[in-house]
Motif scaffolding. Structure first.
Motif, short mmCIF file in Angstrom:
data_model
loop_
_atom_site.label_atom_id
_atom_site.label_comp_id
_atom_site.label_asym_id
_atom_site.label_seq_id
_atom_site.Cartn_x
_atom_site.Cartn_y
_atom_site.Cartn_z
N TRP A 709 0.84 -1.20 0.00
CA TRP A 709 0.00 0.00 0.00
C TRP A 709 0.87 1.25 0.00
O TRP A 709 0.66 2.18 -0.76
N LYS A 714 -0.60 -1.45 -7.10
CA LYS A 714 -2.04 -1.72 -7.24
C LYS A 714 -2.21 -3.02 -8.03
O LYS A 714 -1.39 -3.32 -8.88
N SER A 716 -3.26 -5.69 -10.72
CA SER A 716 -3.62 -5.66 -12.14
C SER A 716 -4.22 -7.02 -12.45
O SER A 716 -4.40 -7.83 -11.56
N LEU A 721 0.59 -7.48 -8.58
CA LEU A 721 0.58 -6.07 -8.19
C LEU A 721 1.57 -5.31 -9.06
O LEU A 721 2.71 -5.73 -9.24
N ALA A 726 -1.00 6.47 -6.47
CA ALA A 726 -1.93 6.47 -5.34
C ALA A 726 -3.12 7.32 -5.73
O ALA A 726 -3.00 8.23 -6.53
N GLU A 788 -9.81 4.72 -1.14
CA GLU A 788 -9.31 3.55 -1.87
C GLU A 788 -9.07 2.43 -0.86
O GLU A 788 -8.37 2.62 0.12
N SER A 790 -7.69 -1.40 0.50
CA SER A 790 -6.53 -2.23 0.18
C SER A 790 -7.01 -3.50 -0.50
O SER A 790 -7.81 -4.26 0.05
N ARG A 829 -14.78 -0.02 -5.16
CA ARG A 829 -13.51 -0.54 -5.68
C ARG A 829 -13.26 -1.93 -5.11
O ARG A 829 -12.79 -2.83 -5.80
N TRP A 833 -13.12 -5.51 -7.28
CA TRP A 833 -12.02 -6.47 -7.31
C TRP A 833 -12.45 -7.84 -6.84
O TRP A 833 -11.98 -8.86 -7.35
#
Length: 1718
Positions: A709, A714, A716, A721, A726, A788, A790, A829, A833
């Protein structure tokens, strides 16, 4: 010594000896004659020996005493030159081993003397060495003397001598022990009985030992004595001795000859009894000493530690521990405890340094450490030595940071600080040594201002000491800053490396052995006993080993961790940090392998903490291990020092600044390069040792999550990651150094999770659980805010799942279960995911090449698809979109192989609800379209019903109209598919059904499915129909319309596939159910106007309310059902309850027809018409039992399926011909039961009657909204009757006719709204019938024709028909009333602008054409039926006349001029037929009442009260007059001639009327006369003529009649006379003024009447004219003449006309008298 034995060597020796002796004799010749002699005798001796003996050397040895003697004597001279020569010669003899024991003794004595005289000291030492090393002849006393000699030489004034002597002593001591070893070698084969060693310390010797051993024993014993400052027993003659030297010798012996002590109890005894106590005693000053306590303060002076001794003692201790640990367990415990004590902070620096070096020596010997652990730590009451060592090292390190080192010269940067005891404040440039301006960064530890350099001391793994080797130093050396720290640091590293490698190696062995045994056990060769024995042994062994390993780890981990954490925090050097981390990592891994959870977690926590910024509040790290570590404290220098927590002000290079993960204090956090280093270690740990992490995965992953973090990585695709920006707050700042690292870190992270495929199942579960709980935390954090979140855990769950596809089953449930929770998270978000991960896993799972493949492993396939279904319970649209996209991709890639997964996949599409937004529905629908277009053939037939349901549910979605419409299209496509693949589907479904039936029976339950009794294939159709039926009542009109069309088309096109019995369900459950719902919805629909159809769509006024839109649906549905009844009647009629169905259908038609909506009602009638036009159908028998016979030409069965109960012809076409062709000749078609059919028709008639009477009954009250049926409706209604009548005419009676009449009358009476009138009536002026009126007349016509050909008893209906028609005729003058409704006559209801917006007015139709047509019909009919009995009896003629009287009496007041004209002509026609009939029946009196009616009618018509319109032209007037004339002619031809058959009163009335006609002009009313300018001269004339004709010529008439005529004439003439007189009078009076118009008119009329009268009289036979009449006529003449003076030209011309006829009277009066008399 092969070299000395060879002949050449021997020869050389002899020569040398002789030359030596010669030289000696020469030297001593002068001064020492005895020696010279001895030398010479020696020469001879040698020669003799050489000559005599073959074994020359042996002989020499025997005689060596004599041979040596001359040299010894030479030495005795004390002359340096001689002595040297002699010593050299002696050495040569020694080196050839030709010296006997005695000779040796002599030599030693000689050497002793030289020593005492301090002569040739070096040569002496050399000689002793050669003597003792070349052979073993010297022992016991001689040996001891030789040794003492060397010792004494060690203490001379001469340094060189001393050093040489020291070296010699060392060599000699070694030689002594080597001899013993050699002796043991020789006697090794002889097994000696061990003799118990007595407890006595025998000083002289120990009897059990062999000679060399004894020497060694004595020597060692004396060394101990000497070191202890006691007198030696054996080394007699020692004068002085140093302890340092003694200790060195002891050390070398112990180090070089450990086996001696281990193999011989006597020596062991020495070790225990002598060496150890000695060491302990010598250590005492070091133990008691406290640095900083001056001697003055304590009463007894404390001996100060002495570096040389102390250091040597430590060396001895090292050797003792290393070599004799097993003998000296207790003693070693003491030594080790001492060592630990020496590390205390209050000991001198040098002492701590040498102690730590000693410990380092132990630390590199893991086996030794293991022994410590076993012997001490694992024993109950023993010191925990191993633990103490580790803790001591820790304390040392801590104390070095806390207490600045004293006893060292101040370092360059501490020059100013004089207080050696207090803490040293480090200047700001701490860590930089400023030397000559150049600044270099040294590797160092730095902690809270204390800066300690790291020195490179040793190669890793070897304990190379610095200060333990300083044997030449007497003063304690200066220990450089950081030395102790560096050694301690290395101790720790070596300790860890040693322990871990040792334990892991042993573990590895155990594991491989275990595998081997288990493999062996599984092979049947070994006998079970032997095998179990070996296994159990091995198990015991392993248990013991494991206990030791665990104890070792448990003993050391706390201390290690404390020290390593501190060092890690303080380290400023990358290499050092790397080493520390490596140590922590190996320890963590080891603990993990041994299953020691607490310690494992503690090490991992330390690495984790190192990875994160200082003070980073990560709860998971603080809670787990805080308890374990916080209570650990070490006592240093009396004060208790707690474990030191990491400091924040580290001077590390900051490489990254980032956002802390939510829950941390806000702002930014910094990552140093060390954090990154720790992170890499953490990754490394997880990567290489994942299998042993277990629950620590939580720690590791939590930390990685935070780091990822902070670094702004981030996720993908696939869960890897990647560096990303950010999202919020100050952007993450990364240095280039770390930027290049990021891809590497990201890569390692991915590899870490890739390697999870090599973990065993349990470890994998640990990993998954850890990720799940981490993810739960992230979810908690993300609640209530849309920062955002984690996504680390989710991404990694995905990655782990993807690499473990080969064993996905074991982790699928926890994995997907958790991801489903994530999908429900409010943070978008996060959700996104979760869904991304879940769908990726499902897709990957389905595409993965499983073994066995999915097609053979349905359970797994369903397991994989299940989460997709679970997602349907989530309401977030974005998740559902992902879900559907996933479905779409699955379909595109896997569609062909879904098999049992279809219900799940279809379920997902079907689960989309209406409120879930357009895009979702659209995506789901795309999936469905794909399924319908591509996959119907590949899916199991049992799923087809689900497809139908899903497609139907999309139709019902109201988000997007196009989707609903397209889904109806899909249903059509599906039905086509069913049709084409019917046989295949049916077979498969029947098979499935049978299987399910069987299962159900086994379980003892009933089989549930919709439409159960029908066969499964039919059920499929029924489901399809039911779905379409639902769509037919959708709120949206377009959907309803489309669905309705589809439903009826489908039933129409494919209905033939259904089994006969199924039709029952179709009719009742599908069609009638649908009709009920539509009817209900339509009747309750909203009448509010809909402004627009959404967007900019304009709605046509015929659809602008819900009610109107529903009307359309109702229309469509009713029409569809009717069509099915019509086309499929042959199938429906054989069903048992067809008549009930017929009634229900009629009921629906009726309610639709009576609905207050023109469109619906009209359509209902159309449907009614449709079902009535059915030809009486051929009944279809239930099923053709026998196949069609050969003679049937039409091939119907396209493929009859085998199987008795299931056979059903799949008929593709459906013509009547084929239907007929279905029956074999053996079974002729059954004719429909007539009676049943009649019932159907009568039911239809009743319905028709109810519709008619209800719809045309006028409402009670009227307002704007009153519903009045439309013309097309009524027309259609009436048009149905003729068709219907054809079927019921046989039973049609007067009652029915009455009913019909009422309806026809009411229907015609219904007005139309003024806005519709222009459409229905082309224009007012045209005389056209409306279609309704046509229909009414047609209906009557049909009836009339039927009666015509019907039986006698039907003919009584004629009068009723006349009544009906005559009622219509009356409409011409008196339009019918429709209830209370005010209707305007159509002429007044003109459209004008003002009325456009007024409410619609109701307009009575123009009934004139209708009435006139009816009249024509009446006339025609009467012409045909005048003589019918019923017609005569029912006074039809009278009724006709009565009816005609109305328009005739109205005449000009009629609404239409044509009416009265037609009435007249009709009357004339009717009378021409009817009067003869009437005369014929005169006697019966049936016509009596007709005559007065007729008279009144003539009267009313000829003398109408209505005034002709002003605009009537002369021609028109004349034409009308001619009609009047025609009537008078009728009277004169048809009535008067037959006066005798006619009642007298009637004739009288006629005469009066004619009279009135002839004098009509002499109306007393001036106004009338004035208005009626155009006098009816012709008419009057005709009346006159008729009157006169019948007055004067008719001989039969009674006198009374003649009198009436004459009376009438005289009255007429008298009135004429009066008028003329008055006129003349007025003319005269008025002078020039013209007379009033009416007076002129009147006079003209009179004049015309006079001329007419005269004409009439002339035409009449003279005898019929009364003489008086003539007289009166002539009397007028003078008066006429008087009028000549009048001024009016009109009067003049009339007068002229009147005067002309008088010429006939201009004749001489001949027989005046006769005339008068006659």
């Amino acid at each position: 010594m092969s070299g000395t034995n060879s002949p050449e060597a021997v020869k050389k020796l002899l020569e040398n000896m002789q030359s030596d002796l010669r030289a000696l004799s020469l030297e001593c010749k002068k001064k020492f004659p005895p020696v010279k002699e001895a030398a010479e005798s020696g020469i001879i001796k040698v020669k003799t020996i050489a000559a005599r003996n073959t074994e020359i050397l042996a002989a020499l040895k025997e005689n060596s005493s004599e041979v040596v003697q001359p040299f010894l004597m030479g030495c005795g001279t004390k002359e340096p030159k001689i002595t040297q020569l002699c010593l050299a010669a002696v050495q040569r003899l020694m080196s050839h081993e030709v010296v006997s024991e005695t000779a040796a003794g002599n030599i030693i004595n000689m050497l002793w003397q030289l020593m005492e005289n301090s002569l040739e000291e070096l040569k002496l030492l050399q000689t002793v060495l050669v003597l003792l090393t070349t052979n073993t002849v010297v022992h016991d006393e001689a040996l001891s003397k030789a040794i003492v000699l060397c010792f004494r030489l060690h203490f001379t004034k001469d340094n060189i001598t001393n050093n040489t002597a020291a070296a010699t002593v060392r060599q000699v001591v070694t030689v002594v022990f080597e001899r013993m070893v050699a002796e043991d070698e020789r006697h090794r084969d002889i097994i000696e009985q061990p003799i118990l060693v007595q407890g006595n310390s025998n000083r002289r010797s120990v009897s059990t030992l062999k000679p060399c051993a004894k020497d060694a024993y004595m020597l060692f014993q004396d060394l101990c004595q000497l070191v202890n400052a006691d007198a030696p027993y054996w080394l007699v003659g020692m004068t002085e001795m140093t302890r340092t030297f003694g200790l060195e010798l002891l050390e070398s012996v112990l180090n070089d000859f450990p086996q001696v002590f281990l193999q011989h109890q006597e020596f062991s005894f020495l070790l225990k009894e002598r060496v150890c106590p000695l060491v302990i005693k010598l250590f005492s000053p070091n133990i008691k000493f406290r640095q900083g306590s001056g001697s003055s303060s304590s009463p007894a002076p404390v001996e100060k530690p002495y570096f040389p001794i102390c250091m040597r003692l430590l060396r001895v201790v090292s050797v003792l521990i290393k070599q004799f640990y097993s003998l000296l367990v207790t003693e070693c415990e003491i030594f080790l405890s001492l060592l630990v004590k020496f590390l205390d902070a209050d000991k001198p620096q040098w002492l701590r340094a040498v102690a730590v070096e000693s410990i380092h020596r132990l630390c590199v010997q893991p086996q030794l450490l293991r022994s410590f652990c076993q012997s001490y730590d694992m024993k109950q009451h023993s010191t925990k030595v191993f633990r103490d060592i580790v803790n001591a090292l820790g304390s040392l390190i801590q104390s070095l940071f806390l207490v600045p080192p004293t006893g060292t010269p101040a370092a360059a940067n501490q020059a100013g600080s004089s207080n050696s005891g207090g803490p040293v404040s480090a200047p700001a440039n701490s860590g930089m040594l400023g030397i000559g301006g150049g600044v270099t960064l040294l590797p160092a530890f730095e902690y809270r201002g204390t800066w300690i350099p790291i020195l490179t001391i040793t190669v890793q793994g070897s304990a190379k000491a610095t200060y333990l080797e300083m044997l030449d130093k007497v003063e304690p050396p200066n220990i450089p800053e950081g030395y102790a720290m560096s050694v301690a640091f290395h101790c720790l590293l070596d300790l860890v490396r040693g322990i871990t490698s040792m334990i892991e190696e042993e573990l590895g062995k155990v594991e491989t052995e275990y595998q081997v045994t288990t493999e062996a056990a599984s092979s049947p060769t070994q006998s079970s006993e032997q095998e179990s024995q070996s296994t159990s042994d091995q198990m015991d062994k392993e248990i013991v080993s494991r206990a030791v390993w665990e104890e070792m780890v448990n003993a050391c981990w706390c201390g290690l961790l404390a020290a390593l954490s501190l060092l890690l925090d303080a380290s400023t050097d990358e290499a050092a940090t790397e080493n520390i981390l490596k140590a922590e990592l190996t320890m963590a891994a080891l603990c993990g392998r041994l299953g020691l959870v607490t310690s494992r977690d503690a090490f991992i926590t330390a690495i984790c903490k190192g990875s994160l910024p200082p003070h980073y509040a990560l709860t998971i790290l603080n809670t787990t291990t805080a308890a374990a570590l916080s209570n650990k404290s070490y006592s240093i220098q009396g004060q208790s020092v707690m474990m030191i927590s990491p400091s924040s002000e580290s001077h590390q290079q900051v490489v990254a600044v980032g956002q802390p993960l939510a829950g941390q204090p806000q702002g930014t956090v910094m990552l140093t390069s060390k954090n990154i280093q720790c992170m890499r270690t953490l990754l490394n740990l997880a990567h290489c040792h994942g299998a042993v992490l277990g629950t620590s995965w939580q720690l590791v992953l939590a930390t990685l999550q935070h780091l990822v973090w902070i670094l702004g990585l981030k996720p993908s695709s696939g869960g890897a990651l990647k560096p990303g920006r950010a999202v919020e707050g100050p952007s993450t700042v990364l240095t280039t150094a770390v930027m290049t690292d990021l891809p590497v870190i990201s890569n390692i992270l991915s590899r870490l999770f890739e390697s999870s495929q090599y973990l065993d199942d349990v470890s994998l579960h640990h990993l998954i659980n850890a990720l799940c709980s981490l993810s739960l935390e992230a979810m908690d954090m993300a609640y209530g805010n849309n920062k955002e979140p984690s996504l680390f855990a989710v991404a990694k769950l995905l990655e782990t799942g993807l690499v473990n596809m080969h064993r996905i089953e074991i982790l699928w449930r926890p994995l997907t279960g958790h991801l489903l929770e994530v999908c429900q998270h409010p943070n978008s978000r996060m959700r996104e995911w979760g869904a991304e991960a879940l769908t990726s896993l499902i897709k990957a799972g389905l595409t993965f090449n499983h073994d066995p493949p999915l097609s053979q492993n349905q359970r797994l396939q369903l397991l994989l698809l299940n989460p997709l279904k679970e997602m349907s319970s989530i309401n977030h649209p974005d998740i559902r979109l992902k879900q559907l996209e996933c479905v779409l991709q699955i379909l595109q890639s896997q569609g062909d192989s879904l098999g049992p997964g279809w219900p799940l996949v279809l379920g997902v599409m079907g689960a989309i609800r209406n409120d879930q937004g357009e895009s979702l529905i659209r995506t789901a629908f795309q999936c469905l379209q794909l399924v319908v277009t591509d996959f119907l053939p590949t899916m199991p037939c049992t799923c087809l019903q689900i497809v139908v349901d899903v497609a139907g549910s999309f139709g019902l979605h109201n988000q997007e109209l196009n989707i609903s419409l397209t889904s109806i299209g899909l249903l059509w496509n599906i039905s086509d598919y069913f049709f084409q693949r019917g046989e295949v589907i049916e077979k498969e479904l029947n098979k499935e059904e049978a299987a399910q039936q069987k299962q159900a029976e086994e379980k003892g339950v009933l089989l549930h499915r919709p439409f159960h009794p029908a066969p499964p294939f039919d059920c499929l159709w029924l489901c399809l129909y039911a779905k379409l039926g639902e769509l037919c009542v959708d709120p949206r009109p377009a959907v309803r319309k489309s669905a309705g069309q589809t439903l009826f088309s489908t039933i129409g096109a494919h209905g033939t596939l259904l089994q006969h019995s199924t039709w029952h369900t179709v009719i009742w459950k599908v069609l009638f159910h649908l009709l009920d719902r539509v009817r209900e919805s339509s009747t309750t629909a909203d009448k509010e106007k809909i402004e627009s159809g959404g967007g900019n769509i304009l709605i046509h006024h015929s659809r602008d309310t819900a009610e109107k839109q529903w009307a359309e649906t109702w229309v469509l549905t009713l029409a569809g059902v009717a069509r099915i009844f019509n086309t499929r009647r042959y199938l429906l009629q054989p069903l048992g309850d067809f008549s009930r169905a017929w009634d229900v259908l009629l009921d629906h038609i009726q309610s639709a027809a009576l609905s207050k909506n023109n469109e619906v009602s009209l359509a209902a009638l159309k449907s009614f018409q449709e079902i009535l036009q059915i030809v009486s159908p051929v009944r279809d028998s239930d099923k053709p039992e026998t196949p069609p016979a050969i003679n049937v030409t039409v091939p119907v069965l396209i493929g009859s399926m085998s199987g008795s109960g299931l056979s059903r012809p799949f008929v593709r076409t459906d013509s009547i011909g084929e239907r007929l062709g279905r029956y074999s000749s053996s079974e002729p078609p059954i004719v429909t039961d007539e009676l049943e059919d009649l019932n159907l028709w009568w039911a239809a008639w009743n319905t028709w009657y109810r519709i008619g009477s209800e719809s045309t009954k006028p409402p009670v009250t009227f307002d704007k909204l009153t519903f009045i049926p439309s013309q097309p409706f009524l027309t259609a209604l009436i048009q149905i009757f003729p068709a219907l009548y054809q079927h019921i005419k046989t039973g049609f009676n007067m009652d029915d006719l009455q009913k019909l009449g009422v309806i026809l009358h009411s229907a015609v009476s219904v007005p139309i709204s003024s806005d519709a009138s222009p459409f229905i009536l082309p224009s007012y002026t045209e005389a056209v019938l409306t279609s309704l009126q046509e229909a009414v007349l047609t209906a009557l016509d049909v009836l009339q024709k039927a009666i015509c050909v019907g039986s006698e008893n039907m003919q009584i209906m004629y009068p009723a028909i006349f009544d009906q028609l005559l009622a219509f005729v009356e409409f011409s003058c008196k339009p019918p009333q429709y209830g209370q409704l005010e209707t305007k006559h159509i002429a007044n209801a003109k459209y004008n602008q003002i009325q456009l917006f007024a409410p619609a007015e109701w307009v009575a139709l123009n009934y004139v054409p209708f009435a006139e047509r009816s009249l024509e019909v009446v006339v025609d009919l009467y012409q045909k039926t005048a003589c019918h009995k019923a017609v005569v009896n029912e006074k039809v003629l009278q009724n006709i006349i009565k009816t005609l009287r109305v328009p005739l009496s109205l005449k000009y007041s009629c609404p239409s001029e044509s009416t009265w004209k037609l009435a007249v002509s009709s009357l004339l026609k009717v009378l021409s037929i009817g009067l003869p009939v009437a005369r014929q029946h005169a006697s019966s009196g049936k016509f009596d009442s007709m005559w007065p009616e007729l008279a009144n009618t003539f009267e009313d018509f000829l003398f109408t009260k209505s005034i002709p319109p002003d605009n009537l032209s002369i021609q028109e007037f004349q034409r009308n007059e001619s009609i009047d004339v025609e009537v008078v002619q009728l009277i004169s031809t048809e009535i008067l001639p037959y006066a005798n058959f006619i009642p007298k009163e009637f004739v009288g009335q006629i005469m009066t009327m004619l009279n009135k006609g002839s004098i009509h002009s002499q109306s007393s009313s001036f106004t009338e006369a004035e208005i009626d300018i155009r006098l009816r001269e012709e008419f009057s004339k005709m009346c006159f003529e008729t009157l006169l004709q019948f007055s004067f010529s008719n001989k039969v008439t009674t006198p009374q009649e003649g009198y009436i005529s004459r009376m009438a004439l005289s009255v007429l003439l008298k009135r004429s006379q009066d008028v003329l007189h008055r006129y003349i009078e007025d003319e005269r009076l008025s002078g020039k003024c013209p007379l009033p118009r009416q007076q002129v008119t009147e006079i003209i009329f009179v004049l015309k009447a006079v001329s007419t009268l005269i004409d009439s009289l002339k035409k009449t036979q003279p005898e019929n004219v009364d003489g008086n009449t003539w007289a009166q006529v002539i009397a007028l003449y003078p008066t006429l003449v008087e009028c000549i003076t009048c001024s009016s030209s009109e009067v003049c011309s009339a007068l002229k006309d009147a005067l002309v006829p008088f010429k006939d009277f201009m004749q001489p009066p001949a027989s005046k008298v006769q005339n008068g008399e006659s």
